[in-house]
Design a protein around this motif. Structure first.
Motif, PDB file in Angstrom:
ATOM      1  N   VAL A  50      86.492 -56.597 -40.939  1.00  0.00           N
ATOM      2  CA  VAL A  50      86.383 -57.950 -41.480  1.00  0.00           C
ATOM      3  C   VAL A  50      85.954 -57.855 -42.934  1.00  0.00           C
ATOM      4  CG1 VAL A  50      85.150 -60.149 -41.361  1.00  0.00           C
ATOM      5  CG2 VAL A  50      85.834 -59.002 -39.253  1.00  0.00           C
ATOM      6  N   VAL A  51      86.624 -58.616 -43.816  1.00  0.00           N
ATOM      7  CA  VAL A  51      86.287 -58.605 -45.241  1.00  0.00           C
ATOM      8  C   VAL A  51      85.004 -59.396 -45.447  1.00  0.00           C
ATOM      9  CG1 VAL A  51      87.036 -59.227 -47.560  1.00  0.00           C
ATOM     10  CG2 VAL A  51      88.707 -58.389 -45.891  1.00  0.00           C
ATOM     11  N   LEU A  52      83.998 -58.747 -46.014  1.00  0.00           N
ATOM     12  CA  LEU A  52      82.686 -59.351 -46.241  1.00  0.00           C
ATOM     13  C   LEU A  52      82.566 -59.920 -47.653  1.00  0.00           C
ATOM     14  CD1 LEU A  52      79.760 -59.846 -45.223  1.00  0.00           C
ATOM     15  CD2 LEU A  52      79.196 -57.558 -46.076  1.00  0.00           C
ATOM     16  N   HIS A  53      82.899 -59.117 -48.653  1.00  0.00           N
ATOM     17  CA  HIS A  53      82.871 -59.553 -50.055  1.00  0.00           C
ATOM     18  C   HIS A  53      84.143 -59.077 -50.744  1.00  0.00           C
ATOM     19  CE1 HIS A  53      78.364 -58.815 -49.361  1.00  0.00           C
ATOM     20  NE2 HIS A  53      78.504 -60.125 -49.418  1.00  0.00           N
ATOM     21  N   ARG A  54      84.639 -59.919 -51.636  1.00  0.00           N
ATOM     22  CA  ARG A  54      85.722 -59.496 -52.512  1.00  0.00           C
ATOM     23  C   ARG A  54      85.659 -60.306 -53.789  1.00  0.00           C
ATOM     24  NH1 ARG A  54      92.255 -58.729 -51.449  1.00  0.00           N
ATOM     25  NH2 ARG A  54      92.590 -57.663 -53.426  1.00  0.00           N
ATOM     26  N   PRO A  55      85.361 -59.677 -54.933  1.00  0.00           N
ATOM     27  CA  PRO A  55      85.189 -58.244 -55.142  1.00  0.00           C
ATOM     28  C   PRO A  55      83.958 -57.685 -54.426  1.00  0.00           C
ATOM     29  CG  PRO A  55      85.496 -59.402 -57.233  1.00  0.00           C
ATOM     30  CD  PRO A  55      85.232 -60.431 -56.189  1.00  0.00           C
ATOM     31  N   SER A  56      83.953 -56.367 -54.296  1.00  0.00           N
ATOM     32  CA  SER A  56      82.839 -55.677 -53.673  1.00  0.00           C
ATOM     33  C   SER A  56      81.566 -55.832 -54.505  1.00  0.00           C
ATOM     34  CB  SER A  56      83.194 -54.194 -53.545  1.00  0.00           C
ATOM     35  OG  SER A  56      82.063 -53.410 -53.302  1.00  0.00           O
ATOM     36  N   VAL A  71      88.815 -53.931 -54.759  1.00  0.00           N
ATOM     37  CA  VAL A  71      87.876 -53.298 -53.819  1.00  0.00           C
ATOM     38  C   VAL A  71      87.097 -54.391 -53.099  1.00  0.00           C
ATOM     39  CG1 VAL A  71      85.884 -51.773 -53.549  1.00  0.00           C
ATOM     40  CG2 VAL A  71      87.658 -51.207 -55.214  1.00  0.00           C
ATOM     41  N   ALA A  72      86.993 -54.251 -51.781  1.00  0.00           N
ATOM     42  CA  ALA A  72      86.257 -55.227 -50.969  1.00  0.00           C
ATOM     43  C   ALA A  72      85.191 -54.518 -50.154  1.00  0.00           C
ATOM     44  CB  ALA A  72      87.207 -55.963 -50.033  1.00  0.00           C
ATOM     45  N   ILE A  79      76.768 -51.849 -40.889  1.00  0.00           N
ATOM     46  CA  ILE A  79      77.149 -50.909 -41.947  1.00  0.00           C
ATOM     47  C   ILE A  79      78.225 -51.543 -42.829  1.00  0.00           C
ATOM     48  CG2 ILE A  79      78.088 -48.631 -42.479  1.00  0.00           C
ATOM     49  CD1 ILE A  79      77.108 -47.698 -39.743  1.00  0.00           C
ATOM     50  N   ILE A  80      78.032 -51.437 -44.134  1.00  0.00           N
ATOM     51  CA  ILE A  80      78.996 -51.972 -45.088  1.00  0.00           C
ATOM     52  C   ILE A  80      79.753 -50.818 -45.738  1.00  0.00           C
ATOM     53  CG2 ILE A  80      79.309 -53.307 -47.207  1.00  0.00           C
ATOM     54  CD1 ILE A  80      76.760 -54.828 -46.528  1.00  0.00           C
ATOM     55  N   TYR A  81      81.071 -50.888 -45.686  1.00  0.00           N
ATOM     56  CA  TYR A  81      81.925 -49.898 -46.336  1.00  0.00           C
ATOM     57  C   TYR A  81      82.712 -50.571 -47.448  1.00  0.00           C
ATOM     58  CZ  TYR A  81      81.155 -46.962 -42.172  1.00  0.00           C
ATOM     59  OH  TYR A  81      80.596 -46.223 -41.158  1.00  0.00           O
ATOM     60  N   GLN A  82      83.310 -49.740 -48.310  1.00  0.00           N
ATOM     61  CA  GLN A  82      84.179 -50.250 -49.357  1.00  0.00           C
ATOM     62  C   GLN A  82      85.627 -49.880 -49.013  1.00  0.00           C
ATOM     63  OE1 GLN A  82      80.972 -48.865 -50.335  1.00  0.00           O
ATOM     64  NE2 GLN A  82      80.586 -51.083 -50.241  1.00  0.00           N
ATOM     65  N   ALA A  83      86.530 -50.847 -49.242  1.00  0.00           N
ATOM     66  CA  ALA A  83      87.946 -50.632 -48.925  1.00  0.00           C
ATOM     67  C   ALA A  83      88.813 -51.047 -50.094  1.00  0.00           C
ATOM     68  CB  ALA A  83      88.338 -51.425 -47.676  1.00  0.00           C
ATOM     69  N   HIS A  84      89.810 -50.234 -50.379  1.00  0.00           N
ATOM     70  CA  HIS A  84      90.786 -50.583 -51.414  1.00  0.00           C
ATOM     71  C   HIS A  84      91.740 -51.633 -50.853  1.00  0.00           C
ATOM     72  CE1 HIS A  84      93.667 -50.317 -54.644  1.00  0.00           C
ATOM     73  NE2 HIS A  84      94.630 -50.082 -53.773  1.00  0.00           N
ATOM     74  N   CYS A  85      91.966 -52.708 -51.621  1.00  0.00           N
ATOM     75  CA  CYS A  85      92.854 -53.793 -51.199  1.00  0.00           C
ATOM     76  C   CYS A  85      94.146 -53.739 -52.013  1.00  0.00           C
ATOM     77  CB  CYS A  85      92.173 -55.136 -51.395  1.00  0.00           C
ATOM     78  SG  CYS A  85      90.615 -55.293 -50.476  1.00  0.00           S
ATOM     79  N   PRO A  86      95.278 -54.035 -51.400  1.00  0.00           N
ATOM     80  CA  PRO A  86      96.569 -53.813 -52.047  1.00  0.00           C
ATOM     81  C   PRO A  86      96.954 -54.819 -53.111  1.00  0.00           C
ATOM     82  CG  PRO A  86      96.892 -54.791 -49.889  1.00  0.00           C
ATOM     83  CD  PRO A  86      95.430 -54.504 -50.010  1.00  0.00           C
ATOM     84  N   SER A  87      96.419 -56.034 -53.057  1.00  0.00           N
ATOM     85  CA  SER A  87      96.815 -57.046 -54.034  1.00  0.00           C
ATOM     86  C   SER A  87      95.716 -58.094 -54.149  1.00  0.00           C
ATOM     87  CB  SER A  87      98.134 -57.713 -53.621  1.00  0.00           C
ATOM     88  OG  SER A  87      97.983 -58.344 -52.359  1.00  0.00           O
ATOM     89  N   GLY A 119      94.218 -60.713 -53.103  1.00  0.00           N
ATOM     90  CA  GLY A 119      94.026 -61.658 -52.018  1.00  0.00           C
ATOM     91  C   GLY A 119      95.207 -61.799 -51.096  1.00  0.00           C
ATOM     92  N   CYS A 120      96.389 -61.389 -51.585  1.00  0.00           N
ATOM     93  CA  CYS A 120      97.623 -61.479 -50.809  1.00  0.00           C
ATOM     94  C   CYS A 120      97.774 -62.888 -50.227  1.00  0.00           C
ATOM     95  CB  CYS A 120      97.647 -60.434 -49.704  1.00  0.00           C
ATOM     96  SG  CYS A 120      99.308 -60.035 -49.132  1.00  0.00           S
ATOM     97  N   CYS A 121      97.459 -63.871 -51.064  1.00  0.00           N
ATOM     98  CA  CYS A 121      97.635 -65.290 -50.714  1.00  0.00           C
ATOM     99  C   CYS A 121      96.977 -65.651 -49.390  1.00  0.00           C
ATOM    100  CB  CYS A 121      99.113 -65.630 -50.708  1.00  0.00           C
ATOM    101  SG  CYS A 121      99.863 -65.437 -52.336  1.00  0.00           S
ATOM    102  N   GLY A 122      95.726 -65.263 -49.248  1.00  0.00           N
ATOM    103  CA  GLY A 122      94.945 -65.650 -48.078  1.00  0.00           C
ATOM    104  C   GLY A 122      94.930 -64.644 -46.945  1.00  0.00           C
ATOM    105  N   LEU A 123      95.703 -63.572 -47.039  1.00  0.00           N
ATOM    106  CA  LEU A 123      95.757 -62.586 -45.962  1.00  0.00           C
ATOM    107  C   LEU A 123      94.706 -61.486 -46.107  1.00  0.00           C
ATOM    108  CD1 LEU A 123      99.634 -62.195 -45.602  1.00  0.00           C
ATOM    109  CD2 LEU A 123      98.078 -63.422 -44.073  1.00  0.00           C
ATOM    110  N   CYS A 124      94.067 -61.417 -47.264  1.00  0.00           N
ATOM    111  CA  CYS A 124      93.029 -60.394 -47.469  1.00  0.00           C
ATOM    112  C   CYS A 124      91.942 -60.958 -48.379  1.00  0.00           C
ATOM    113  CB  CYS A 124      93.643 -59.130 -48.058  1.00  0.00           C
ATOM    114  SG  CYS A 124      92.513 -57.729 -48.126  1.00  0.00           S
ATOM    115  N   VAL A 125      91.234 -61.956 -47.862  1.00  0.00           N
ATOM    116  CA  VAL A 125      90.141 -62.595 -48.595  1.00  0.00           C
ATOM    117  C   VAL A 125      88.882 -62.528 -47.730  1.00  0.00           C
ATOM    118  CG1 VAL A 125      91.675 -64.119 -49.893  1.00  0.00           C
ATOM    119  CG2 VAL A 125      90.802 -64.853 -47.668  1.00  0.00           C
TER     120      VAL A 125
END
Length: 298
Positions: A14-20, A28-29, A49-57, A59-65
């Motif tokens: 689950v995306v917690l923060h973006r930007p990280s 990075v999220a 536990i909080i991890y960092q993940a590279h995001c492809p774009s 926000g991808c128009c609501g699919l990765c926020v």
């Protein structure tokens, strides 16, 4: 459905923060990993536990926020020549590849591929398995820059008819019941629309001004393909990869009239051919070939 490939090590998050909070770049999220029971992974003190993940774009128009349910794979640690791990570790421990989209009103869920590199891998697997209906290659190369071209293309090679070809791939993660702006869409009633009747469209994204081109790079590619079709022996193709199964047609988006007109002009003049492919993603990371017979509205 034919399996094209499988993502190894795929886990839910689950995306917690973006930007990280660790790295301020929007690519990075901060994420929480989620187990099969929907629980966040915790440390020995019982804290999430909080991890960092590279995001492809972006926000991808609501699919990765923030709040999005996504699927991630761990980042592979590169090794030195002597086999020792690198001292300076990367910021990200994971990469976001898929997003879980829920349409609660209709009771449907869809796993959508959102990482652009997945589209290239999908096309390569289709070429290797010779699975496309109207396109077959006997050999190909990746990341090719043709002579007198200002662009690098995803594939180039020879078709089964012994004709040289060049092929560019575009990722299509978005689909909706109408191809229009968000304000217009909110005024529409889709309660009687069937779940599989959506329109997959490209491009879409953030713009500074309403009349700006959504993707200058995508526009440049179609212009370069058109030029190749007019000045060389290469057969130019544009392949749009739909990473979901809830649509029944594809179109260049009305939200970018400049790109739409460029594609329409290239196709109607016989300068560029269009291929549309869709895949189905499973929650264990399998990518399945879905179809390549979409209605295409230019």
């Amino acid at each position: 459905m034919t399996e094209l490939f499988k993502l190894d090590g795929l886990v839910r998050a689950v995306v917690l923060h973006r930007p990280s909070k660790v790295s301020k770049t929007p690519y990075v999220a901060d994420i929480h990993l989620v187990d099969e029971n929907g629980n966040f992974q915790k440390n020995d003190d019982g804290e999430n536990i909080i991890y960092q993940a590279h995001c492809p774009s972006l926000g991808c128009c609501g699919l990765c926020v923030v709040g999005s349910n996504v699927y991630v794979c761990p980042v592979e640690e590169k090794q030195k020549k002597n086999g020792e791990p690198l001292k300076n570790k990367k910021v990200c421990q994971f990469i976001v590849y898929l997003s879980l989209f829920e349409e609660k009103e209709k009771g449907h869920k869809e796993i959508i591929g959102i990482h652009p590199k997945l589209a290239e891998r999908i096309v390569e697997c289709c070429l290797q398995q010779d699975i496309l209906t109207n396109f077959s290659a006997i050999q190909y190369r990746r990341e090719v820059t043709l002579e007198d071209s200002n662009s690098r293309f995803d594939f180039a090679g020879t078709t089964c008819n012994r004709n040289p070809f060049v092929l560019e791939v575009k990722n299509v993660p978005l689909a909706d019941y109408a191809d229009c702006g968000s304000k217009e869409r909110k005024k529409m009633d889709f309660s009687k629309s069937e779940y599989g009747e959506k329109i997959s469209y490209f491009p879409d994204g953030y713009r500074k001004k309403k009349n700006d081109v959504v993707s200058p790079r995508a526009l440049k590619h179609i212009q370069e393909l058109k030029k190749i079709g007019n000045t060389t022996f290469y057969e130019p193709y544009m392949c749009y990869v739909i990473q979901r199964t809830d649509s029944n047609c594809f179109q260049t988006s009305v939200m970018d009239p400049i790109y739409k007109e460029a594609v329409k002009d290239a196709v109607e003049n016989g300068e560029v051919e269009i291929i549309v492919v869709s895949v189905k993603w499973t929650d264990d990371g399998r990518c399945l070939f879905h179809r390549d017979d979409y209605i295409v509205n230019l």
